[in-house]
Design an enzyme around this catalytic site. Structure first.
Site, short mmCIF file in Angstrom:
data_model
loop_
_atom_site.label_atom_id
_atom_site.label_comp_id
_atom_site.label_asym_id
_atom_site.label_seq_id
_atom_site.Cartn_x
_atom_site.Cartn_y
_atom_site.Cartn_z
N ASP A 49 74.06 25.05 36.18
CA ASP A 49 74.59 24.07 37.11
C ASP A 49 76.10 24.24 37.24
O ASP A 49 76.81 24.26 36.24
CB ASP A 49 74.24 22.68 36.56
CG ASP A 49 74.57 21.58 37.52
OD1 ASP A 49 75.53 21.72 38.30
OD2 ASP A 49 73.85 20.56 37.50
N ASP A 100 68.36 26.33 33.57
CA ASP A 100 69.02 25.66 34.67
C ASP A 100 70.52 25.87 34.51
O ASP A 100 71.11 25.44 33.52
CB ASP A 100 68.67 24.16 34.60
CG ASP A 100 69.32 23.36 35.71
OD1 ASP A 100 68.97 22.18 35.87
OD2 ASP A 100 70.18 23.90 36.44
N GLU A 142 51.13 19.18 35.65
CA GLU A 142 51.74 17.96 36.16
C GLU A 142 52.76 18.29 37.25
O GLU A 142 53.58 19.20 37.11
CB GLU A 142 52.49 17.19 35.06
CG GLU A 142 53.12 15.93 35.63
CD GLU A 142 54.11 15.23 34.70
OE1 GLU A 142 54.35 15.71 33.58
OE2 GLU A 142 54.65 14.19 35.13
#
Lengths: 407, 517
Positions: free
Chosen positions: A113, A111, A46
């Site tokens: 951040d 991730d 996807e």
């Protein structure tokens, strides 16, 4: 973050150029196809696109590299996210009996951040970054890369600059792609040391014995701490930052220090050494420097994450892979932007046009222009990463062909 | 097929062999006939046991003495096995069911509940969690020899490492876990297990991990066994779900199974009552008077910064849905607050409105999400930097919690009582104490396990009991039903009455059914 006059209004014009000439489709497909070992791996992947005016489309999928190129050129996405490999082609998910369309595999991702560190950095906040706080990312990458390789045995890690204020890690090993939700969550929690929200003052608590993982991570933090925290962030220079640090020191230690002021240094160091709170210095260093990851990003098999080589619409910077050999000198502010990459490319190709007029036009176009731009070194590094990954496929493909011959 | 001939010559039936062990993986389903009443009573009893396990797990440290004692008692009262060294055929010292009968009940009831709990992700997760905890308690009660026997009978073979490797890794092994000393390393075998098979140990970093393998001393093989149990059960439930249509076609079973999966997991506040009875203007004052501390904190943070991060929006948004806010009200509420901050109307509609509609089941897979229970708030979705969700009694620094309670004008003696409870990890009891102090009552008449329950009880106290009949449904009828079937607590009665709209009808049917049987 000062991004030298970038304006998102340029995207409709520059993105087509970027996709036509610079986006490394061949390498990208080579990555996501994983050697074709598993059937329909690329076809069932996807993608999601964010188009102009914030239109968000999910469940995009493509049969071949050519189809991917065509669609991207047609739709001109501002943002590209990569999701999971599903049981069926995502763009046909509506035709599948409900309950049977499922996310099966995906790389293990992380991730980091910069906004998650706002309580411990003084130079910037929110979306801004600078060279002073970027060290936090350097530390994070060193620690996590070591742990994922040495502790978990993963070998194929792709670190990518997110384009604005952080880094992503894609763990591409086959074992990683097949991990369950529970396993991903366990890995993320093993790697988490800083816990608690705004209401928690002391976010790192260490107890004896110190696990080898903590020792290894501390070794990395200690390398950077003096320069980063004391010089660049100056955590002990201003009263309010000193107070923040002191808030992390246990009451009995503070009390001892006060006594020491009257008693003299010898008694002090002996007393502190014998007290229970021996780990508070380590806890402080870790609270200021240890990587803070979002467990939710890593947990979900179907989680969508920004694609390498996509453009960050807010800064114009390209999400480039990071070469860990040069990690300590990586400068996020020097990463090519879509403007610098395409403009440079235009200038160069004009020179080239003059020199190579004899060559066939089609051939000229075929040569991927990234070779002549600042994007070159990043694509080259990506190639090296893919070469390493390819070795793991070769074994699989041989096994498969052997089995077929037997039958 | 060739084997059955040989098997017939063996005298003992496979069932007795199965119940020869105190503990099992529930690999084989029961193969016998039984009456419907036994079917239901077995299932209900096991549910009570699992519910007890759930509650004990929040109030006590698992496997502490208190925990074990209480669970022993409950197992005994419900006629489940609780002493692993009892021999199956020993009838001499027993009053009541024999050990064999208890093990049979355990076996059968487990499989019945599989039918009831395999249908949705939430039900499966709950069932697996309690069964794993039950298994952990029982495995812990086995003697070391019985543990080894169990491992071998269930095919858990992992490789041991050589003596040289042990020596090289000695320091690291000792530093990786509390109960590994130099002596442990010398005396015991260490197993190399792939990390995917020992997730609980990896998650809590209680083990040495190298190149994808964890190194486990023989004494700690429990965690592995638990992981294995969890995985097997998870797969089995998925298979069971597929054969459900066949089960549901038996009309005797369907209402029973539905009743089981709804009634005893407790009120989940997903069915909205009194929608629209609360106006947005009331929320500020309600947050002070009737919200539990977690929601009051979230509301305050929202008013202060005109923003909440995802975790906070979920926890608070679903709670508001539970107290009766309609979708339109919710959208208006969040929008008007966010606009006061950095978000403009356009951005709100694009980025946040979708999430709110999603919560109400109007987007995506249209699942109607249920407000978080205390268990969920305490145990999952941990807050990190910039978050205000979670349970303040669990996730706030005691100092900050104290200041907050002082600011909210709780008495000093009350505050120290609360902090004591927090220290003992009794977070829900601490919240209950907060309820008692802020509502000036001696003792709460309920056992707190859900923020929306807090709200309803608070409104009840403040409204002088006027709201009971409208909100809680039909308490009288449910009490009659419960009395007839022998259950005792108020909460169970309320839960049984409220959990599903047509449940009163079902329990009536079941009652009349049993009278006939």
């Amino acid at each position: 973050m000062p991004s030298s006059g970038y304006d998102a209004a340029c995207l409709p014009d520059l993105l087509p150029l970027y996709y036509r000439r610079l986006f490394p489709f061949a390498q990208y497909h080579r990555w996501l196809n994983y050697g074709g070992v598993q059937k329909n791996y690329f076809q069932n992947r996807e993608f999601s696109f964010t188009l102009k005016d914030d239109i968000y489309v999910r469940y995009q999928s493509f049969s071949t590299q050519t189809e991917l190129e065509k669609e991207m050129l047609k739709m001109n996405p501002y943002k590209i996210d990569v999701g999971a490999i599903y049981s069926h082609r995502p763009n046909q998910h509506n035709t599948v009996k409900s309950g049977t369309f499922q996310a099966l595999e995906k790389e293990l991702v992380f991730d980091i951040d910069m906004t998650d560190y706002d309580d411990v950095r003084s130079c910037c906040s929110a979306a801004e970054i600078c060279s002073k706080c970027w060290t936090l990312m350097t530390i994070a990458v060193h620690i996590l890369d070591r742990a994922l390789r040495d502790d978990f045995g993963f070998q194929h890690l792709l670190w990518v600059y997110s384009g604005r204020r952080g880094v992503h890690c894609w763990v591409c090993d086959e074992a990683a792609r097949k991990l369950s939700v529970a396993a991903r969550s366990a890995v993320a929690e093993y790697l988490s040391l800083v816990k608690g929200g705004d209401e928690t003052v002391k976010k790192v608590v260490l107890t004896d014995p110190l696990h080898p993982f903590i020792r290894e991570s501390l070794a990395v933090v200690e390398r950077y701490f003096p320069q980063y925290a004391l010089h660049e962030q100056e955590i002990l220079s201003r009263k309010e930052s000193v107070d923040k640090v002191l808030a992390l020191v246990p009451e009995d230690i503070l009390f001892l220090f006060q006594c020491c002021i009257y008693e003299g240094n010898k008694a002090c160091s002996r007393a502190v050494g014998n007290s229970k709170g021996q780990h508070f210095e380590k806890e402080i260093m870790l609270q200021y420097c240890y990587p803070r990851l979002d467990v939710n990003v890593s947990k979900g098999v179907n989680h969508l994450l920004k694609s390498p080589f996509s453009v960050h619409p807010k800064t114009g910077r390209i999400s480039v892979p990071m070469d860990l050999e040069e990690l300590d000198t990586f400068d996020p502010l020097a990463v090519p932007t879509i403007r610098s990459a395409t403009v440079l490319n235009a200038r160069v190709s004009e020179d080239v046009k003059e020199k190579e007029n004899e060559k066939d036009a089609a051939e000229r176009r075929k040569i991927r222009d990234y070779k002549r731009t600042s994007l070159a070194k990043y694509v080259k590094y990506f190639d090296q990463f893919l070469d390493g990954l390819a070795l793991s496929w070769k074994g699989e493909l041989l096994k498969k062909s052997d089995l077929e011959k037997d039958f | 097929m060739q084997f059955s001939g040989r098997r017939r010559k063996v005298i003992t039936s496979p069932q007795v062999e199965l119940y020869g062990q105190a503990l099992q993986f529930y690999g084989q389903p029961p193969l016998e006939n039984m009456s419907l009443s036994e079917f239901e009573s077995f299932a209900v009893d096991r549910l009570k046991l699992l519910k007890t396990i759930e509650n004990l797990g929040v109030s006590y440290v698992k496997l502490s003495d208190d925990y074990k004692r209480k669970l022993d008692n409950e197992s005994r009262n419900l006629n489940f096995p609780y002493r692993p060294d009892a021999v199956p055929d020993d009838r001499k010292s027993q009053v009541g069911p024999s050990e064999y009968e208890k093990r049979r009940k355990d076996h059968i009831s487990h499989f019945i509940l599989r039918l009831a709990y395999c249908q949705t992700e939430d039900l499966r997760r709950w069932f697996i969690q309690q069964e794993v905890d039950l298994f952990r308690y029982r495995f812990n009660g086995l003697q070391p020899k019985q543990k080894v026997e169990f491992l071998h009978k269930n095919n858990l073979q992992y490789d041991t490492i050589s003596v040289e490797e042990k020596k090289t890794l000695q320091d690291k092994l000792v530093n990786s876990s509390h109960n590994v000393s130099g002596i442990t390393v010398e005396d015991q075998d260490f197993y190399k297990v792939p990390f995917q098979d020992a997730l609980d140990l990896v998650r809590t970093r209680k083990v040495y991990l190298k190149a994808g393998y964890v190194y486990i001393p023989h004494q700690d093989i429990v965690a592995i066994v638990l992981n294995d149990f969890r995985t097997r059960l998870s797969k089995a439930l998925a298979l069971t779900a597929r054969s459900l249509p066949a089960v549901h076609s038996d009309e005797r079973l369907q209402p029973l199974l539905n009743h089981l999966s709804h009634a005893y997991v407790g009120q989940d506040y997903s069915i909205q009552k009194n929608v629209g009875k609360i106006s947005l203007e009331q929320i500020d004052s309600l947050s002070v008077k009737s919200f539990p501390l977690c929601m009051r904190q979230l509301h305050q943070a929202l008013r202060d910064s005109h923003h909440l991060r995802h975790g906070g929006r979920m926890q608070y948004g679903l709670f508001l849905k539970g107290i009766g806010l309609s979708l339109e009200q919710a959208l208006q509420f969040w929008r008007s607050e966010f606009i006061r901050g950095k978000v403009d109307a356009d951005k709100f509609d694009k980025a946040y409105a979708y999430g709110i509609r999603h919560m109400f089941g109007k987007e995506g897979k249209r699942a109607d999400y249920t407000p978080y229970s205390c268990m969920k708030v305490i145990l999952s979705n941990l807050p990190s930097q910039g978050d205000h969700h979670g349970c303040p009694f669990r996730h706030s620094d005691p100092e900050l919690l104290k200041q907050k309670l002082q600011f909210y004008k709780v008495s000093p003696s009350g505050i120290s009582q609360i902090l004591e409870l927090v220290k003992g990890m009794h977070y829900q009891l601490a919240c209950q104490k907060y309820f008692e102090l802020t509502h000036s009552i001696e003792e709460a008449s309920f056992s707190l396990n859900h923020p929306n329950q807090y709200f309803i009880e608070s409104q009840r106290v403040l409204g002088g009991g006027k709201d009971i009949k409208r909100e809680v449904g039909t308490p009288q009828r449910s009490q009659e039903n419960s009395a007839a079937r022998g259950s005792t607590t108020d909460r169970e009665a309320a839960a049984a009455a409220n959990a599903a709209k047509d449940l009163p009808e079902m329990t009536e049917d079941l009652d009349s059914f049993f009278q006939d049987a």
